[in-house]
Design an enzyme around this catalytic site. Structure first.
Site, PDB file in Angstrom:
ATOM      1  CG  HIS A 179      -1.901  -1.177   1.182  1.00  0.00           C
ATOM      2  ND1 HIS A 179      -2.611  -1.566   2.273  1.00  0.00           N
ATOM      3  CD2 HIS A 179      -2.214  -2.061   0.182  1.00  0.00           C
ATOM      4  CE1 HIS A 179      -3.333  -2.644   1.964  1.00  0.00           C
ATOM      5  NE2 HIS A 179      -3.104  -2.967   0.704  1.00  0.00           N
ATOM      6  CG  HIS A 216      -7.824  -2.820  -1.428  1.00  0.00           C
ATOM      7  ND1 HIS A 216      -7.189  -1.808  -0.741  1.00  0.00           N
ATOM      8  CD2 HIS A 216      -7.036  -3.913  -1.287  1.00  0.00           C
ATOM      9  CE1 HIS A 216      -6.082  -2.279  -0.199  1.00  0.00           C
ATOM     10  NE2 HIS A 216      -5.965  -3.561  -0.506  1.00  0.00           N
ATOM     11  CG  ASP A 245      -3.763  -4.876  -2.998  1.00  0.00           C
ATOM     12  OD1 ASP A 245      -3.257  -4.111  -2.159  1.00  0.00           O
ATOM     13  OD2 ASP A 245      -4.577  -5.774  -2.690  1.00  0.00           O
ATOM     14  CG  HIS A 303      -0.436  -9.133  -2.836  1.00  0.00           C
ATOM     15  ND1 HIS A 303      -0.399  -7.829  -3.274  1.00  0.00           N
ATOM     16  CD2 HIS A 303      -1.289  -9.138  -1.792  1.00  0.00           C
ATOM     17  CE1 HIS A 303      -1.181  -7.086  -2.522  1.00  0.00           C
ATOM     18  NE2 HIS A 303      -1.738  -7.853  -1.611  1.00  0.00           N
TER      19      HIS A 303
END
Ligand SMILES: [Zn+2]
Length: 304
Positions: free
Chosen positions: A79, A235, A239, A262
């Site tokens: 973040h 969001h 990311d 991720h």
């Protein structure tokens, strides 16, 4: 138009609770020299090792993006990296007094606000990019990432969760500092109550509470209201902006992410960098220059 590199006009100091360790963690962002890039300094490790932001030091896990030199590990860098990438900061030294970056409210808003309060300073070196030259695709189970050439930074993100409040959501945007602040930076991370309880029981989450992101039960958000109905997919975009910056250079191209996380983001970037002719540094270096950025295999040792 020639763009120039930027750093912070003055240091930024932040403090918050680490959700993994349960500890208070201090982070100091300092202006850095033109061309220095993003450098993390692990202040609590003996010798305060400096880890420049390069793919060989980055790992994508299911829950976080992690910086590791094989000996020491810093969790949850994504973040903060998203805020730096979104605001177009090229050079910064990040001193971290703990094993992770604080999560704050689960978005990038605290980082953005504090950085903009101090302001940014232009530097007399042309900005460099990671520029996509040819289409490239990476798949991983149901998830995929597709890269294509584009004159700016465009993203499309799609998520699907079997939950009445989320379902399928998609979002697309051309990222620049204004659109990033207005459309992305506020979007909080989210988790499901059952998962969080399980992770807490295993001792994996020692510091998280209702203030660190959205928590959902089977039908609703337990700590709403949502900042936008599609805060979840925004969001994911946040990311992705952060994970793309793990190369250490801003991204120029189009990226389309479907059902990704991720782990896939980081894997895809590493394959992209090691495939010749797909991307280049846009200050005129030949594609071969990317090999120095390509990941080397390093064993992961337990964190500190
Ligand atoms: Zn996140």
């Amino acid at each position: 138009m020639q763009e120039f590199q930027q750093t912070l006009a003055a240091p930024v100091e932040l403090e918050g609770v680490g959700v993994f360790s349960g500890r208070k963690v201090r982070v100091v962002l300092e202006p850095a020299k033109a061309g220095e890039g993003v450098v993390f300094v692990l202040e609590e490790v003996s010798g305060a090792p400096r880890l420049p932001l390069r793919p060989e030091y980055v790992l994508g896990t299911e829950g976080a993006t992690v910086l590791s030199d094989g000996y020491h590990t810093l969790y949850l860098i994504e973040h903060l990296l998203s805020a730096l990438h979104g605001l177009r900061v090229d050079n910064v030294v990040i001193r971290v007094f703990g094993p992770e970056i604080p999560l704050f409210d689960g978005s990038a808003q605290v980082f953005v606000r504090e950085i903009l309060t101090r302001g940014l300073r232009l530097q007399p070196l042309p900005k460099r990019y990671l520029e996509i030259l040819k289409p490239f695709e990476v798949q991983n189970g149901v998830g995929s990432l597709r890269f294509r050439p584009a004159p700016d930074f465009r993203l499309r993100v799609r998520i699907a969760f079997d939950h009445p409040l989320i379902g399928e959501q998609s979002f697309s945007l051309t990222i620049n500092p204004l659109t990033y602040q207005r459309e992305v930076a506020f979007a909080r991370t989210f988790g499901f109550k059952e998962d969080l309880l399980r992770r807490r029981e295993k001792g994996l989450l020692r510091g998280g509470d209702f203030s660190n992101g959205l928590i959902l039960d089977e039908t609703k958000v337990l700590n709403g209201p949502l900042r936008r109905p599609d805060e979840f997919v925004r969001h994911k975009a946040l990311d992705l902006v952060g994970d793309l910056f793990t190369v250490g250079l801003p991204f120029r191209g189009e990226v389309e992410a479907e059902f990704s996380g991720h782990r896939l983001h980081i894997e895809a970037l590493k394959s992209l960098l090691s495939a010749p002719g797909i991307a280049r540094l846009s200050d005129g270096l030949p594609p071969v220059a990317l090999f120095f950025l390509a990941p080397k295999k390093r064993p992961l040792r337990p964190g500190y």
